[in-house]
Write a protein that holds these residues in place. Structure first.
Motif, PDB file in Angstrom:
ATOM      1  N   SER A 177       0.989  -1.158  -0.075  1.00 24.56           N
ATOM      2  CA  SER A 177       0.009   0.069  -0.051  1.00 24.56           C
ATOM      3  C   SER A 177       0.968   1.295  -0.092  1.00 24.56           C
ATOM      4  O   SER A 177       1.803   1.351   0.829  1.00 24.56           O
ATOM      5  CB  SER A 177      -0.819  -0.010   1.184  1.00 24.56           C
ATOM      6  OG  SER A 177      -1.238   1.050   1.422  1.00 24.56           O
ATOM      7  N   GLY A 178       0.594   2.196  -0.930  1.00 25.10           N
ATOM      8  CA  GLY A 178       1.215   3.346  -0.892  1.00 25.10           C
ATOM      9  C   GLY A 178       2.755   3.177  -1.553  1.00 25.10           C
ATOM     10  O   GLY A 178       3.376   4.270  -1.916  1.00 25.10           O
ATOM     11  N   GLY A 179       2.941   1.851  -2.276  1.00 25.70           N
ATOM     12  CA  GLY A 179       4.369   1.759  -2.571  1.00 25.70           C
ATOM     13  C   GLY A 179       4.346   1.687  -4.114  1.00 25.70           C
ATOM     14  O   GLY A 179       3.255   1.597  -4.891  1.00 25.70           O
ATOM     15  N   LEU A 180       5.462   1.698  -4.819  1.00 25.73           N
ATOM     16  CA  LEU A 180       5.466   1.496  -6.136  1.00 25.73           C
ATOM     17  C   LEU A 180       6.075   0.243  -6.708  1.00 25.73           C
ATOM     18  O   LEU A 180       6.266  -0.760  -5.825  1.00 25.73           O
ATOM     19  CB  LEU A 180       6.863   2.370  -6.646  1.00 25.73           C
ATOM     20  CG  LEU A 180       6.639   3.886  -6.561  1.00 25.73           C
ATOM     21  CD1 LEU A 180       7.734   4.626  -6.934  1.00 25.73           C
ATOM     22  CD2 LEU A 180       5.204   4.370  -7.491  1.00 25.73           C
ATOM     23  N   PRO A 181       5.673  -0.530  -8.142  1.00 23.86           N
ATOM     24  CA  PRO A 181       6.015  -1.621  -8.297  1.00 23.86           C
ATOM     25  C   PRO A 181       7.547  -2.218  -8.145  1.00 23.86           C
ATOM     26  O   PRO A 181       7.854  -3.344  -7.935  1.00 23.86           O
ATOM     27  CB  PRO A 181       6.042  -1.457  -9.842  1.00 23.86           C
ATOM     28  CG  PRO A 181       4.954  -0.522  -9.988  1.00 23.86           C
ATOM     29  CD  PRO A 181       5.142   0.531  -8.954  1.00 23.86           C
ATOM     30  N   ILE A 182       8.544  -1.315  -7.941  1.00 21.60           N
ATOM     31  CA  ILE A 182       9.853  -1.642  -7.678  1.00 21.60           C
ATOM     32  C   ILE A 182       9.946  -2.519  -6.182  1.00 21.60           C
ATOM     33  O   ILE A 182      10.981  -2.842  -6.024  1.00 21.60           O
ATOM     34  CB  ILE A 182      10.892  -0.305  -7.912  1.00 21.60           C
ATOM     35  CG1 ILE A 182      12.338  -0.857  -7.974  1.00 21.60           C
ATOM     36  CG2 ILE A 182      10.849   0.751  -6.748  1.00 21.60           C
ATOM     37  CD1 ILE A 182      12.589  -1.521  -9.380  1.00 21.60           C
ATOM     38  N   GLU A 183       8.946  -1.862  -5.479  1.00 22.17           N
ATOM     39  CA  GLU A 183       9.152  -2.490  -4.061  1.00 22.17           C
ATOM     40  C   GLU A 183       8.952  -4.207  -4.162  1.00 22.17           C
ATOM     41  O   GLU A 183       9.344  -4.851  -3.311  1.00 22.17           O
ATOM     42  CB  GLU A 183       7.835  -1.988  -3.297  1.00 22.17           C
ATOM     43  CG  GLU A 183       7.634  -0.418  -3.150  1.00 22.17           C
ATOM     44  CD  GLU A 183       8.377   0.315  -2.083  1.00 22.17           C
ATOM     45  OE1 GLU A 183       8.554  -0.648  -0.901  1.00 22.17           O
ATOM     46  OE2 GLU A 183       8.822   1.045  -2.009  1.00 22.17           O
TER      47      GLU A 183
END
Lengths: 337, 443
Positions: free
Chosen positions: B255-261
């Motif tokens: 949640s709140g993150g980008l795909p790179i996470e």
């Protein structure tokens, strides 16, 4: 290109096409075969009770809308459902003035007081019936045998009882399968129960037509099938365990499933979208609670029947279930942040 | 190209309406006599103008250069004259700085080349810079500068490059045609992107309603890069980055993150093709493929349209029904209705969809929420739109964000689509999100 005036809206610009009115109207359709069967089984008495309940619910909805200076909300069909359900849960020889009062209470207290459609905590029809049960305990447990010979030739006199006078109890009343079991230990044949050949409330006797109505709504995607299924399974498993412990003392799961108002309640009342939880797990918990309550009241409670109270109990818990059981949001580790 | 049964939870199935254009090859659209070019065609800062009024420019020439990292340049879509530097109308209704460009009617419209980015010798930074200098933004509709998206942050790494060929919006067939016609550009783009992201493998995700494109690309897969095609079941909004990652990799972006996470980067397939086509020649983007369709369009099709083409010119050329009532830029699920026809096609325009008065049913009666749960079953993020809608009504914005994850909502509109009470749920959420953002800025 000629001068165009463009219509502006925000996305999404497509819509699935159903509406509340369509859903409600279809619930009415689903209840119709049952209503007709009820009239077939109990004659003019049932017809008068059902029509009075519908009339009173719709009239109350209309009058209350007008009194609060709002557009009448009878066109959404929800008041018709409330009236129909109330009528179907009453004994076919229930006095009409009491029926009328029940319709007024169902809409005024069960629905309007909470803010109208969408805001009611309890199923309005059950609120109406619960008040009637408290106020008129004798009349509401006075039954008529199904398929009496004179059901289309005469109308039971108790139905015409004048308001605020004790009705004369007519001689045709008979015990329901549940009270026969509870008080006399008599077990009614399951096939008679399923076919609706027994006495009981106007609409609760024919299990098969209730299931067909429910099936119609499930196929058209207008009902959450998980609610009735979880209630019925709970009742079946719970009473099955008891029956396997002592078949002399406890009724068979089949008898429990097909008797009384369980089927009508599970399929058409507990599944009331407004008063039931919204998540899948919540709905299952709700069903298990209602199912368990039904068995507990029927077997250990003072009443032969417990469906109404069990559902009202489930309704009361529903907002809390929704608060406690939420879907796990995508990308989070738990339902609660 | 095995069909995986993997998909994300929930979602909806709007009628696709793709049959009318999916078989139509991409056709070059004619050059309008006057192009309207807003400087800001992407999320981020607008470019700086490097031409003056009256100047003659050649197709492909730089009109504005990038101004900072989250900014891309603008190239001339035609050979012609800079007629005026002034405010231009945009889709949002605002006037923004831009350029009016008169095209030469008799020009051959040849494109000038710039400094090529050589795949073999270029460094990661040179490729990223090359993508920025080509003026490339996400062509799927979000218009986020692609170079910024593929720059892997310090301490992170990319395992999987996902090429998004889902195209789940009803009516749209742009990416479908690109996949069928521009395979070499796509694979070239993948080579650049894999080098830039250092990804170990690449998956091209395609929905089952474009099996022909999946089969075609599978047959053409190059041997020199670890790329595969995966077909996923048809469902909206599978084209959303997070949903596609879940469908293909079985992972959830926090949640709140980008795909790179989750070590993934997602790039739209048409964007990829554009990278593969432009970078070897050092060119800038001047045109894009657009699906022009809907019941109100006479000559439906997939057109290669110069950026800046006025919408009025485009609709005039394809012909519209006289009962034209609504025009959307983008698909009908997430696209925006156009308020005036004097706006133009920009880099992020994936489609123009025209509905006539017959399809518009604006007198939907709004009922109170009956808690039917349809929205809960539709939301791809497992949010509770019913509850959020109620909270929006009571203006409990803090609660919406803190307890019900409103800020995760990417406004796919599934909740509004299914609501039998016709409550404008996603519309409420857009508004609530912007109010919350403003509050956050203030505090």
């Amino acid at each position: 290109m000629k001068k165009q005036s463009l219509h502006i809206s925000t996305s999404p610009h497509l819509s699935q096409g159903t509406s509340v009115e369509v859903i409600m109207r279809n619930v009415v359709y689903a209840l119709l075969p049952l209503s007709f069967y009820s009239v077939y089984a109990f004659g003019w008495n049932a017809a008068l009770v059902i029509l009075t309940a519908v009339f009173s619910a719709v009239l109350t909805e209309h009058v209350l809308s007008k009194l609060s200076n709002k557009e009448s909300t009878i066109s959404d069909w929800s008041a018709v459902i409330t009236g129909l359900l109330l009528g179907l849960t009453l004994p076919p020889i229930f006095p009409l003035w009491m029926t009328f009062l029940g319709g007024v209470i169902a809409i005024a207290m069960g629905k309007f007081l909470f803010g109208g459609l969408g805001y009611n905590v309890f199923n309005p029809a059950l609120v109406g019936r619960a008040v009637l049960q408290a106020a008129f305990p004798v009349a509401i447990t006075t039954w008529q045998d199904a398929f009496s010979i004179d059901r289309f030739t005469s109308v039971n006199s108790s139905i015409w009882a004048m308001p605020f006078m004790m009705p004369v109890v007519d001689g045709t009343s008979g015990a329901t399968p549940l009270s026969a079991f509870k008080f006399d230990g008599v077990v009614t044949d399951t096939s008679d129960l399923a076919m609706g050949l027994v006495s009981g409330s106007a609409g609760e006797t024919s299990t098969i037509l209730i299931l067909l109505g429910g099936l119609y709504l499930v196929i058209r995607n207008f009902m959450n099938w998980k609610i009735p299924v979880s209630i019925l399974l709970t009742v079946f498993i719970f009473s099955g365990i008891l029956y396997s412990i002592n078949p002399e003392l406890y009724p068979s799961p089949g008898f429990m499933i097909f008797s009384g108002g369980l089927m009508l309640g599970a399929v058409f009342m507990a599944s009331d979208m407004v008063a039931s939880p919204i998540t899948t797990l919540g709905v299952i918990v709700y069903g298990v609670i209602i199912g368990s309550m039904i068995v507990i009241i029927r077997i250990w409670g003072g009443l032969p029947e417990g469906v109404m109270y069990a559902i009202l109990f489930g309704n009361a818990l529903s907002p809390h279930i929704d608060r406690l059981i939420q879907n796990r949001v995508y990308g989070t580790s738990s339902a609660k942040s | 190209m095995l069909l995986t049964q993997n998909t994300f939870k929930h979602g909806i199935h709007p009628p696709e309406n793709k049959d009318e254009t999916k078989g139509l090859p991409i056709r070059q659209f004619s050059f309008a006599p006057l192009l309207i070019l807003p400087l800001s065609q992407h999320i981020g800062k607008a470019g700086k103008i490097v031409v003056r009024e009256g100047q003659e420019v050649v197709r492909g020439q730089l009109l504005a250069e990038s101004d900072g990292f989250l900014s891309v340049p603008l190239h001339s879509p035609v050979s012609g004259t800079v007629k005026k530097i002034a405010n231009v109308p945009t889709l949002s209704g605002k006037m923004t700085p831009g350029i009016y460009l008169e095209s030469f009617p008799s020009s051959t419209q040849e494109i000038i080349e710039g400094e090529a980015v050589d795949l073999e010798s270029a460094s990661v930074d040179e490729i990223i810079n090359g993508i920025q200098q080509a003026g490339i933004v996400g062509l799927g509709g979000a218009a986020f500068p692609t170079h910024a998206k593929i720059k892997i942050p310090e301490g992170k790494h990319c395992d999987t490059l996902i090429i998004n060929g889902i195209e789940c919006e009803p009516y749209l067939t742009t990416d479908h045609r690109v996949m069928l016609e521009q395979d070499q550009d796509i694979f070239m783009g993948i080579r650049y992107l894999m080098k830039a992201t250092q990804a170990k493998e690449c998956i091209i995700g395609i929905e089952a309603n474009k099996q022909d494109a999946a089969d075609y690309l599978s047959a053409k897969l190059p041997k020199d890069i670890p790329v595969s095609v995966k077909v996923v079941p048809v469902k909206y909004p599978q084209g959303a980055e997070k949903m596609l990652i879940t469908a293909l990799l079985g992972k959830e972006v926090p949640s709140g993150g980008l795909p790179i996470e989750v070590n993934a980067v997602v790039v739209n397939v048409a964007t990829t093709a554009e990278i593969g086509r432009l970078l070897p020649h050092g060119r800038g983007i001047q045109e894009r493929v657009i699906t022009v369709t809907g019941p109100g369009v006479i000559n439906k099709g997939n057109y290669l349209v110069p950026i800046g083409t006025p919408l009025r010119f485009l609709l005039d050329r394809v012909g519209v029904d006289e009962n034209m009532s609504e025009v959307y830029m983008g698909g009908p699920m997430m696209g925006m209705a156009v308020a005036n026809l004097d706006i133009s096609i920009v880099k992020g325009t994936s489609a123009v969809v025209v509905f006539t008065s017959k399809e518009i049913n604006s007198n939907h009666k709004v009922y109170p929420c009956i808690k039917c749960g349809a929205c809960v079953d539709a939301c791809p993020l497992s949010l509770n739109p019913s509850k959020l809608g109620l909270l929006a009504k009571f203006e409990s914005y803090d609660k919406m964000a803190a307890e019900y994850h409103l800020m995760d909502c990417f406004e796919c509109g599934s909740c509004s689509y299914v609501c039998p009470s016709h409550i404008p749920l996603v519309q409420y959420f857009r508004l609530s999100k912007s109010i919350i953002r403003k509050q956050n800025v203030k505090s």
